[in-house]
Design an enzyme around this catalytic site. Structure first.
Site, PDB file in Angstrom:
ATOM      1  N   SER A   1      -7.414   4.247  15.208  1.00  0.00           N
ATOM      2  CA  SER A   1      -7.208   3.481  16.442  1.00  0.00           C
ATOM      3  C   SER A   1      -7.680   4.334  17.609  1.00  0.00           C
ATOM      4  O   SER A   1      -7.765   5.571  17.481  1.00  0.00           O
ATOM      5  CB  SER A   1      -5.702   3.200  16.597  1.00  0.00           C
TER       6      SER A   1
ATOM      7  N   TYR B   1       3.221   6.134  15.703  1.00  0.00           N
ATOM      8  CA  TYR B   1       1.985   5.426  15.327  1.00  0.00           C
ATOM      9  C   TYR B   1       0.768   6.322  15.600  1.00  0.00           C
ATOM     10  O   TYR B   1      -0.113   6.478  14.744  1.00  0.00           O
ATOM     11  CB  TYR B   1       1.892   4.139  16.134  1.00  0.00           C
TER      12      TYR B   1
ATOM     13  N   VAL C   1       0.817  -1.226   0.000  1.00  0.00           N
ATOM     14  CA  VAL C   1       0.000   0.000   0.000  1.00  0.00           C
ATOM     15  C   VAL C   1       0.846   1.269   0.000  1.00  0.00           C
ATOM     16  O   VAL C   1       0.344   2.348  -0.311  1.00  0.00           O
ATOM     17  CB  VAL C   1      -1.011   0.034   1.170  1.00  0.00           C
TER      18      VAL C   1
ATOM     19  N   VAL D   1      -6.728  -5.280  20.204  1.00  0.00           N
ATOM     20  CA  VAL D   1      -7.297  -6.438  19.518  1.00  0.00           C
ATOM     21  C   VAL D   1      -6.261  -7.559  19.460  1.00  0.00           C
ATOM     22  O   VAL D   1      -5.078  -7.307  19.186  1.00  0.00           O
ATOM     23  CB  VAL D   1      -7.716  -6.050  18.079  1.00  0.00           C
TER      24      VAL D   1
ATOM     25  N   THR E   1      -4.350  -9.599  17.780  1.00  0.00           N
ATOM     26  CA  THR E   1      -3.817  -9.855  16.440  1.00  0.00           C
ATOM     27  C   THR E   1      -2.288  -9.913  16.545  1.00  0.00           C
ATOM     28  O   THR E   1      -1.714  -9.488  17.560  1.00  0.00           O
ATOM     29  CB  THR E   1      -4.171  -8.712  15.458  1.00  0.00           C
TER      30      THR E   1
ATOM     31  N   LYS F   1      -2.198   7.785  13.135  1.00  0.00           N
ATOM     32  CA  LYS F   1      -3.616   7.455  13.289  1.00  0.00           C
ATOM     33  C   LYS F   1      -4.465   8.714  13.509  1.00  0.00           C
ATOM     34  O   LYS F   1      -5.622   8.763  13.100  1.00  0.00           O
ATOM     35  CB  LYS F   1      -3.799   6.439  14.433  1.00  0.00           C
TER      36      LYS F   1
HETATM   37  N1  LIG Z   1      -4.478  -4.858  16.817  1.00  0.00           N
HETATM   38  C1  LIG Z   1      -4.896  -3.780  17.453  1.00  0.00           C
HETATM   39  O1  LIG Z   1      -5.010  -3.790  18.677  1.00  0.00           O
HETATM   40  C2  LIG Z   1      -5.247  -2.527  16.702  1.00  0.00           C
HETATM   41  C3  LIG Z   1      -5.080  -2.386  15.339  1.00  0.00           C
HETATM   42  N2  LIG Z   1      -5.454  -1.209  14.718  1.00  0.00           N
HETATM   43  C4  LIG Z   1      -5.270  -1.020  13.298  1.00  0.00           C
HETATM   44  O2  LIG Z   1      -5.986  -2.018  12.578  1.00  0.00           O
HETATM   45  C5  LIG Z   1      -5.292  -2.311  11.365  1.00  0.00           C
HETATM   46  C6  LIG Z   1      -5.022  -3.805  11.276  1.00  0.00           C
HETATM   47  O3  LIG Z   1      -4.229  -4.167  12.399  1.00  0.00           O
HETATM   48  P1  LIG Z   1      -3.903  -5.681  12.829  1.00  0.00           P
HETATM   49  O4  LIG Z   1      -4.743  -6.622  12.084  1.00  0.00           O
HETATM   50  O5  LIG Z   1      -3.891  -5.690  14.294  1.00  0.00           O
HETATM   51  O6  LIG Z   1      -2.390  -5.755  12.331  1.00  0.00           O
HETATM   52  P2  LIG Z   1      -1.517  -6.978  11.799  1.00  0.00           P
HETATM   53  O7  LIG Z   1      -0.102  -6.533  11.830  1.00  0.00           O
HETATM   54  O8  LIG Z   1      -1.883  -8.210  12.527  1.00  0.00           O
HETATM   55  O9  LIG Z   1      -2.012  -7.081  10.284  1.00  0.00           O
HETATM   56  C7  LIG Z   1      -1.775  -6.016   9.399  1.00  0.00           C
HETATM   57  C8  LIG Z   1      -1.590  -6.554   8.006  1.00  0.00           C
HETATM   58  O10 LIG Z   1      -1.242  -5.449   7.171  1.00  0.00           O
HETATM   59  C9  LIG Z   1      -0.196  -5.871   6.315  1.00  0.00           C
HETATM   60  N3  LIG Z   1       0.611  -4.752   5.854  1.00  0.00           N
HETATM   61  C10 LIG Z   1       1.499  -4.009   6.562  1.00  0.00           C
HETATM   62  N4  LIG Z   1       2.109  -3.145   5.759  1.00  0.00           N
HETATM   63  C11 LIG Z   1       1.594  -3.320   4.516  1.00  0.00           C
HETATM   64  C12 LIG Z   1       1.840  -2.730   3.255  1.00  0.00           C
HETATM   65  N5  LIG Z   1       2.779  -1.788   3.096  1.00  0.00           N
HETATM   66  N6  LIG Z   1       1.115  -3.140   2.205  1.00  0.00           N
HETATM   67  C13 LIG Z   1       0.189  -4.126   2.332  1.00  0.00           C
HETATM   68  N7  LIG Z   1      -0.075  -4.730   3.489  1.00  0.00           N
HETATM   69  C14 LIG Z   1       0.633  -4.339   4.575  1.00  0.00           C
HETATM   70  C15 LIG Z   1       0.639  -6.817   7.174  1.00  0.00           C
HETATM   71  O11 LIG Z   1       1.473  -7.634   6.377  1.00  0.00           O
HETATM   72  C16 LIG Z   1      -0.455  -7.584   7.900  1.00  0.00           C
HETATM   73  O12 LIG Z   1      -0.888  -8.687   7.142  1.00  0.00           O
HETATM   74  C17 LIG Z   1      -4.007  -1.474  11.381  1.00  0.00           C
HETATM   75  O13 LIG Z   1      -4.189  -0.309  10.624  1.00  0.00           O
HETATM   76  C18 LIG Z   1      -3.843  -1.132  12.850  1.00  0.00           C
HETATM   77  O14 LIG Z   1      -3.119   0.043  13.038  1.00  0.00           O
HETATM   78  C19 LIG Z   1      -5.986  -0.175  15.413  1.00  0.00           C
HETATM   79  C20 LIG Z   1      -6.184  -0.271  16.748  1.00  0.00           C
HETATM   80  C21 LIG Z   1      -5.826  -1.444  17.495  1.00  0.00           C
HETATM   81  C1  LIG Z   2      -1.982  -0.155  20.933  1.00  0.00           C
HETATM   82  C2  LIG Z   2      -2.902   0.486  20.022  1.00  0.00           C
HETATM   83  O1  LIG Z   2      -3.613   1.337  20.413  1.00  0.00           O
HETATM   84  C3  LIG Z   2      -2.956   0.116  18.665  1.00  0.00           C
HETATM   85  C4  LIG Z   2      -2.157  -0.975  18.145  1.00  0.00           C
HETATM   86  O2  LIG Z   2      -3.687   0.724  17.931  1.00  0.00           O
END
Ligand SMILES: NC(=O)C1=CN([C@@H]2O[C@H](COP(=O)(O)OP(=O)(O)OC[C@H]3O[C@@H](n4cnc5c(N)ncnc54)[C@H](O)[C@@H]3O)[C@@H](O)[C@H]2O)C=CC1
Ligand SMILES: CC(=O)C(C)=O
EC number: 1.1.1.304
Length: 257
Positions: free
Chosen positions: A140, A153, A61, A186, A188, A157
């Protein structure tokens, strides 16, 4: 009309939960990311239940041309695009005195530029297809209230909420809505990585790192990815038709705004 969603970062975590939920809701989904084996696993699992509903699409992306090419491939396969979900993101742990230029560039390239390229590719597609559409961006709770050790980060956001508001106003005349979702903590791979760093910095375990996060959550537990996906399904569906520029916070009660 078939709904078609392009979901970035869909090879694991929240993105995986989103594509699975949208496929259950009748969408065709582009499962977008950088690692083909992960995308194929998720797409195969969806297609086993909903034949031909999922297409793996390789795209970084941070690269504008990748995102535009991915959208073109999606339209070629499914004949339409109705929803863009800019979910991919990275989350470095950065105490303020450790912030360096490389980390800022890496994070902003993926989180901010990736969101902008996704919006641009969606708008171009919606115009070509002669209809409006929905754009949904991942922010987030850390983009609603600042968290310690997440300066870079959190900045990205907060920026995504800003981009969501400006583009919601700018794109409304085209029949395009733009909203954001703000998860809390979350379960993940991203969150386990952060917990690992927090635990390691304190000389404690990853489990201890995870426990630190549930302290500030009113509901007293961490979130499942599916609980975020259900909010995103609302934003992607018809029930949110009169909503734009908003951030849907699904954090179990962490920030109250
Ligand atoms: N896990 C959490 O607690 C929280 C997550 N988020 C947001 O939710 C979204 C998803 O997070 P998660 O599923 O937890 O993360 P994750 O790290 O488990 O999954 C994110 C996915 O995005 C892909 N990715 C990263 N850079 C990329 C790029 N340049 N091009 C294409 N794909 C790319 C990764 O390879 C991975 O498969 C993120 O934007 C994160 O900031 C927001 C708040 C909390
Ligand atoms: C820790 C947190 O707030 C994330 C990953 O959005």
């Amino acid at each position: 009309m078939t709904e078609v969603a392009f979901v970035t970062g869909a090879g694991q975590g929240i993105g995986e939960a989103i594509v699975k939920r949208l496929a259950d809701d009748g969408f065709k989904v582009a499962v977008v990311g950088r690692t083909l084996s992960k995308l194929e696993r998720v797409a195969n699992e969806i297609n086993a239940i909903h034949p031909n509903a999922a297409l793996p699409v390789l795209a970084d992306v941070a690269k504008r041309e990748d995102v535009f090419a991915g959208v073109a491939k999606t339209i070629e396969a499914f004949g339409d695009l109705t929803v863009m979900i800019n979910n991919a993101g990275v989350a470095p742990t950065t105490p303020i005195m450790e912030v360096d230029e490389e980390t800022i560039d890496w994070t902003f390239d993926i989180n901010i530029k990736g969101t902008v390229w996704g919006i641009q590719a969606a708008v171009e597609a919606f115009k070509q297809l002669k209809h409006g559409g929905k754009i949904i961006n991942a922010t987030s709770q850390a983009g609603v209230e600042g968290n310690p050790n997440l300066t870079v980060y959190g900045a990205s956001k907060f920026a995504i909420r800003g981009i969501t508001q400006t583009t919601a106003k700018e794109l409304a005349p085209l029949g395009i809505t733009v909203n954001a979702f703000a998860p809390g903590i979350v379960k993940t791979p991203m969150m386990f990585d952060i917990a690992h760093e927090v635990g390691q910095n304190a000389g404690k375990s990853d489990e201890w790192g995870m426990e630190q996060f549930s302290d500030g959550i009113a509901l007293g537990r961490l979130s499942e990815p599916e609980e975020v996906a259900s909010g995103v399904a609302f934003l992607a569906g018809h029930d949110s038709s009169y909503m734009t520029g908003q951030t849907l916070v699904t954090d179990g009660g962490m920030v109250f705004h």
